[in-house]
Design a protein around this motif. Structure first.
Motif, PDB file in Angstrom:
ATOM      1  N   THR A   1       0.829  -1.206   0.000  1.00  0.00           N
ATOM      2  CA  THR A   1       0.000   0.000   0.000  1.00  0.00           C
ATOM      3  C   THR A   1       0.862   1.254   0.000  1.00  0.00           C
ATOM      4  OG1 THR A   1      -1.745  -1.172   1.196  1.00  0.00           O
ATOM      5  CG2 THR A   1      -1.833   1.232   1.218  1.00  0.00           C
ATOM      6  N   GLY A   2       1.949   1.241   0.748  1.00  0.00           N
ATOM      7  CA  GLY A   2       2.870   2.376   0.741  1.00  0.00           C
ATOM      8  C   GLY A   2       3.477   2.607  -0.630  1.00  0.00           C
ATOM      9  N   VAL A   3       3.790   1.520  -1.334  1.00  0.00           N
ATOM     10  CA  VAL A   3       4.330   1.644  -2.689  1.00  0.00           C
ATOM     11  C   VAL A   3       3.278   2.211  -3.629  1.00  0.00           C
ATOM     12  CG1 VAL A   3       5.190   0.344  -4.666  1.00  0.00           C
ATOM     13  CG2 VAL A   3       6.045  -0.173  -2.380  1.00  0.00           C
ATOM     14  N   VAL A   4       2.031   1.737  -3.494  1.00  0.00           N
ATOM     15  CA  VAL A   4       0.944   2.257  -4.335  1.00  0.00           C
ATOM     16  C   VAL A   4       0.781   3.757  -4.124  1.00  0.00           C
ATOM     17  CG1 VAL A   4      -1.564   2.248  -4.642  1.00  0.00           C
ATOM     18  CG2 VAL A   4      -0.310   0.088  -4.552  1.00  0.00           C
ATOM     19  N   ALA A   5       0.789   4.202  -2.857  1.00  0.00           N
ATOM     20  CA  ALA A   5       0.662   5.633  -2.569  1.00  0.00           C
ATOM     21  C   ALA A   5       1.813   6.422  -3.181  1.00  0.00           C
ATOM     22  CB  ALA A   5       0.602   5.857  -1.059  1.00  0.00           C
ATOM     23  N   THR A   6       3.010   5.839  -3.141  1.00  0.00           N
ATOM     24  CA  THR A   6       4.182   6.509  -3.717  1.00  0.00           C
ATOM     25  C   THR A   6       4.069   6.613  -5.222  1.00  0.00           C
ATOM     26  OG1 THR A   6       5.558   5.660  -1.919  1.00  0.00           O
ATOM     27  CG2 THR A   6       6.686   6.449  -3.894  1.00  0.00           C
ATOM     28  N   LEU A   7       3.654   5.531  -5.869  1.00  0.00           N
ATOM     29  CA  LEU A   7       3.507   5.558  -7.321  1.00  0.00           C
ATOM     30  C   LEU A   7       2.460   6.581  -7.750  1.00  0.00           C
ATOM     31  CD1 LEU A   7       3.658   1.734  -8.093  1.00  0.00           C
ATOM     32  CD2 LEU A   7       5.441   3.440  -8.475  1.00  0.00           C
TER      33      LEU A   7
ATOM     34  N   THR B   1      -2.862   9.972   2.409  1.00  0.00           N
ATOM     35  CA  THR B   1      -3.391   9.527   3.699  1.00  0.00           C
ATOM     36  C   THR B   1      -4.581   8.602   3.494  1.00  0.00           C
ATOM     37  OG1 THR B   1      -2.646  11.543   4.826  1.00  0.00           O
ATOM     38  CG2 THR B   1      -4.416  10.302   5.881  1.00  0.00           C
ATOM     39  N   ALA B   2      -5.428   8.933   2.513  1.00  0.00           N
ATOM     40  CA  ALA B   2      -6.584   8.081   2.228  1.00  0.00           C
ATOM     41  C   ALA B   2      -6.155   6.689   1.787  1.00  0.00           C
ATOM     42  CB  ALA B   2      -7.449   8.735   1.158  1.00  0.00           C
ATOM     43  N   ILE B   3      -5.121   6.607   0.951  1.00  0.00           N
ATOM     44  CA  ILE B   3      -4.636   5.306   0.486  1.00  0.00           C
ATOM     45  C   ILE B   3      -4.045   4.510   1.636  1.00  0.00           C
ATOM     46  CG2 ILE B   3      -2.930   4.150  -0.982  1.00  0.00           C
ATOM     47  CD1 ILE B   3      -3.266   6.476  -2.968  1.00  0.00           C
ATOM     48  N   CYS B   4      -3.187   5.153   2.420  1.00  0.00           N
ATOM     49  CA  CYS B   4      -2.461   4.429   3.471  1.00  0.00           C
ATOM     50  C   CYS B   4      -3.354   4.046   4.648  1.00  0.00           C
ATOM     51  CB  CYS B   4      -1.290   5.276   3.964  1.00  0.00           C
ATOM     52  SG  CYS B   4       0.030   5.472   2.743  1.00  0.00           S
ATOM     53  N   SER B   5      -4.464   4.743   4.849  1.00  0.00           N
ATOM     54  CA  SER B   5      -5.347   4.419   5.966  1.00  0.00           C
ATOM     55  C   SER B   5      -6.476   3.480   5.567  1.00  0.00           C
ATOM     56  CB  SER B   5      -5.950   5.702   6.556  1.00  0.00           C
ATOM     57  OG  SER B   5      -6.762   6.372   5.600  1.00  0.00           O
ATOM     58  N   SER B   6      -6.525   3.092   4.300  1.00  0.00           N
ATOM     59  CA  SER B   6      -7.613   2.247   3.814  1.00  0.00           C
ATOM     60  C   SER B   6      -7.397   0.784   4.196  1.00  0.00           C
ATOM     61  CB  SER B   6      -7.714   2.363   2.296  1.00  0.00           C
ATOM     62  OG  SER B   6      -6.593   1.753   1.673  1.00  0.00           O
ATOM     63  N   GLU B   7      -8.401  -0.024   3.923  1.00  0.00           N
ATOM     64  CA  GLU B   7      -8.318  -1.447   4.230  1.00  0.00           C
ATOM     65  C   GLU B   7      -7.283  -2.167   3.381  1.00  0.00           C
ATOM     66  OE1 GLU B   7     -12.133  -3.272   4.035  1.00  0.00           O
ATOM     67  OE2 GLU B   7     -12.936  -2.169   5.761  1.00  0.00           O
ATOM     68  N   GLN B   8      -6.836  -1.544   2.291  1.00  0.00           N
ATOM     69  CA  GLN B   8      -5.757  -2.140   1.501  1.00  0.00           C
ATOM     70  C   GLN B   8      -4.501  -2.340   2.331  1.00  0.00           C
ATOM     71  OE1 GLN B   8      -4.953  -0.524  -2.451  1.00  0.00           O
ATOM     72  NE2 GLN B   8      -6.898   0.561  -2.416  1.00  0.00           N
ATOM     73  N   ALA B   9      -4.346  -1.521   3.372  1.00  0.00           N
ATOM     74  CA  ALA B   9      -3.142  -1.607   4.209  1.00  0.00           C
ATOM     75  C   ALA B   9      -3.275  -2.675   5.288  1.00  0.00           C
ATOM     76  CB  ALA B   9      -2.847  -0.254   4.844  1.00  0.00           C
ATOM     77  N   GLY B  10      -4.354  -3.425   5.299  1.00  0.00           N
ATOM     78  CA  GLY B  10      -4.499  -4.516   6.257  1.00  0.00           C
ATOM     79  C   GLY B  10      -5.729  -4.372   7.123  1.00  0.00           C
ATOM     80  N   ALA B  11      -6.138  -5.493   7.688  1.00  0.00           N
ATOM     81  CA  ALA B  11      -7.337  -5.506   8.529  1.00  0.00           C
ATOM     82  C   ALA B  11      -7.089  -4.875   9.891  1.00  0.00           C
ATOM     83  CB  ALA B  11      -7.835  -6.941   8.700  1.00  0.00           C
ATOM     84  N   ASP B  12      -5.860  -4.963  10.384  1.00  0.00           N
ATOM     85  CA  ASP B  12      -5.517  -4.401  11.690  1.00  0.00           C
ATOM     86  C   ASP B  12      -5.174  -2.925  11.518  1.00  0.00           C
ATOM     87  OD1 ASP B  12      -4.619  -3.735  14.193  1.00  0.00           O
ATOM     88  OD2 ASP B  12      -3.378  -5.527  14.454  1.00  0.00           O
ATOM     89  N   ALA B  13      -6.103  -2.061  11.918  1.00  0.00           N
ATOM     90  CA  ALA B  13      -5.909  -0.615  11.727  1.00  0.00           C
ATOM     91  C   ALA B  13      -4.713  -0.085  12.503  1.00  0.00           C
ATOM     92  CB  ALA B  13      -7.176   0.126  12.143  1.00  0.00           C
ATOM     93  N   ARG B  14      -4.298  -0.788  13.557  1.00  0.00           N
ATOM     94  CA  ARG B  14      -3.163  -0.308  14.355  1.00  0.00           C
ATOM     95  C   ARG B  14      -1.846  -0.392  13.593  1.00  0.00           C
ATOM     96  NH1 ARG B  14      -2.952  -4.002  19.329  1.00  0.00           N
ATOM     97  NH2 ARG B  14      -3.104  -5.497  17.615  1.00  0.00           N
ATOM     98  N   LEU B  15      -1.795  -1.207  12.542  1.00  0.00           N
ATOM     99  CA  LEU B  15      -0.547  -1.419  11.815  1.00  0.00           C
ATOM    100  C   LEU B  15      -0.454  -0.622  10.519  1.00  0.00           C
ATOM    101  CD1 LEU B  15      -0.257  -5.307  12.175  1.00  0.00           C
ATOM    102  CD2 LEU B  15       0.661  -3.534  13.674  1.00  0.00           C
TER     103      LEU B  15
END
Length: 420
Positions: A33-39, A293-307
């Motif tokens: 997800t971090g790579v997607v946001a960067t691209l 921020t929208a990309i990195c905070s989405s569910e694409q970044a995982g089910a555990d919101a803390r991570l």
């Protein structure tokens, strides 16, 4: 869940976050997800910055300094906030602001624009430090701000259409790839695919001429700021409205929607400091970024919101690397066909334009006539006293809404929502 309060009275993070090891935030989901946001942030948006630099007749070295400032500082914001608050808060710069500068830099010298960049950072910092953000939002209706953004950016949409007509193979194929990717590969940034497809077609047709471009590293050239009232009203005021009313507001909204409680005042202060430092380096505001921020905070970044903050960490580090090596990237981007640059910039603006129109003209929304005035003024080439249309769009939109009593209706609606 116990709350840990920041100095500004806003919950910074759940206390249980401290029990999560940092290494746990780096997994396949957060890294991808971090790579997607960067691209996303390093393709279309970077080209929009370059388009603004070209409009202002900046040198390659000045363009490098601009990219260095906004990507290195934006990435640093991501890293610092992710580590401090354990929240997926990403930094970059205001993309609509870069687009607006394409028009302003045609009539305002770049050294005066740099002074306006710094002035905008000072205003954002003052608003964050004073806690006046709520008052500003109360005074400046969101529909009018969003209508100004939509009007100022609409030329990128029409420019994309003109590019397809002028270069159907390169721009048309890139556009087709963009929409097919959005339909079939939702986890892949469509703008990235469009750029790669368009680049491949341009190479095949022999429309790239890298031999005519210096591909060596270009050192940044910093510009001494000059302060003028003309640049202040034409650039600093609209940029401040965009940082507060678009980028920060979007980031705060998506974080709350995902169940986080963001440090609002601290985010605004960071956007102000980033704006000042970026201006000193020759770039416009480095601030909290809504789209990333929208990309990195989405569910694409995982089910555990803390991570999910791990995605913002990855995004921040990669942004900093891009900014450090911007000197090598700029000559390559300059070798791209203009039609490809324009169509990618237009495609990158689709989401921003849709969001701006939806917020400006919501059904039964406030300040509809004022928002329409702001939209039409921003879409025009209207200029008065050397000040370009975005500022006048805000001023005239608010003035018309005040004359029609729409501002009072807007405030009454807000009080009603607050009471509910």
């Amino acid at each position: 869940m116990p709350k840990e309060m920041s100095a500004g009275g806003i919950k910074a993070r759940p206390s249980s976050q401290d029990a999560v090891p940092l290494r746990a935030a780096f997994n396949a989901r957060t890294i991808s997800t971090g790579v997607v946001a960067t691209l996303f942030g390093c393709t279309g948006p970077a080209i929009i910055v370059m388009n603004a630099a070209e409009s202002g007749h900046l040198s390659n070295a000045q363009t490098v300094a601009w990219l260095f400032a906004i990507y290195v500082l934006g990435g640093l914001i991501s890293v610092l906030f992710s580590l401090r608050y354990r929240l997926p808060i990403s930094g970059a710069y205001t993309i609509p602001g870069a687009a607006i500068l394409a028009a302003s830099l045609q009539i305002i010298p770049f050294n005066e624009a740099v002074g306006a960049f710094i002035a905008s950072g000072v205003m954002v910092l003052a608003l964050g430090a004073s806690g006046l953000i709520g008052r500003l939002a109360h005074w400046l209706p969101v529909p009018i701000v969003m209508a100004m953004i939509a009007g100022a950016l609409f030329r990128f949409a029409t420019g994309a259409v003109d590019s397809v007509v002028a270069a159907p193979w390169v721009a048309g194929t890139a556009t087709l790839a963009f929409f097919l990717t959005g339909r079939l590969l939702r986890s892949v940034p469509p703008v990235l695919v469009a750029g790669l497809v368009g680049l491949g077609i341009a190479l095949w047709l022999g429309q790239l001429q890298p031999a005519d471009v210096n591909l060596g590293f270009v050192m940044p050239e910093f510009t001494a700021p000059v302060f003028s009232w003309q640049a202040f009203f034409a650039i600093a005021v609209p940029l401040t409205a965009l940082v507060i009313g678009a980028e920060n507001a979007q980031a705060i909204g998506v974080l709350m929607a995902e169940g986080y409680e963001p440090p609002i005042n601290h985010m605004t202060i960071a956007s102000g400091v980033g704006g000042i430092l970026a201006g000193l380096l020759g770039g416009h505001n480095a601030n909290i970024a809504g789209p990333m921020t929208a990309i990195c905070s989405s569910e694409q970044a995982g089910a555990d919101a803390r991570l999910r903050y791990g995605a913002s960490l990855i995004n921040g580090v990669l942004f900093m690397l891009f900014g450090l090596f911007a000197g090598a990237a700029v000559p390559f981007l300059l070798a791209l066909p203009k039609a490809l640059i324009m169509v990618i910039a237009g495609l990158a603006m689709i989401g921003v334009l849709l969001g701006a129109f939806q917020q400006a003209f919501r059904k039964n929304g406030a300040c509809q006539v004022g928002a329409f005035v702001a939209l039409t003024v921003a879409m025009s080439k209207f200029s008065l006293l050397g000040i370009s249309s975005p500022f006048w769009a805000l001023l005239l939109g608010v003035t018309v809404s005040a004359l029609l009593g729409e501002l009072g209706e807007s405030r009454a609606g807000r009080r009603s929502e607050a009471g509910a």
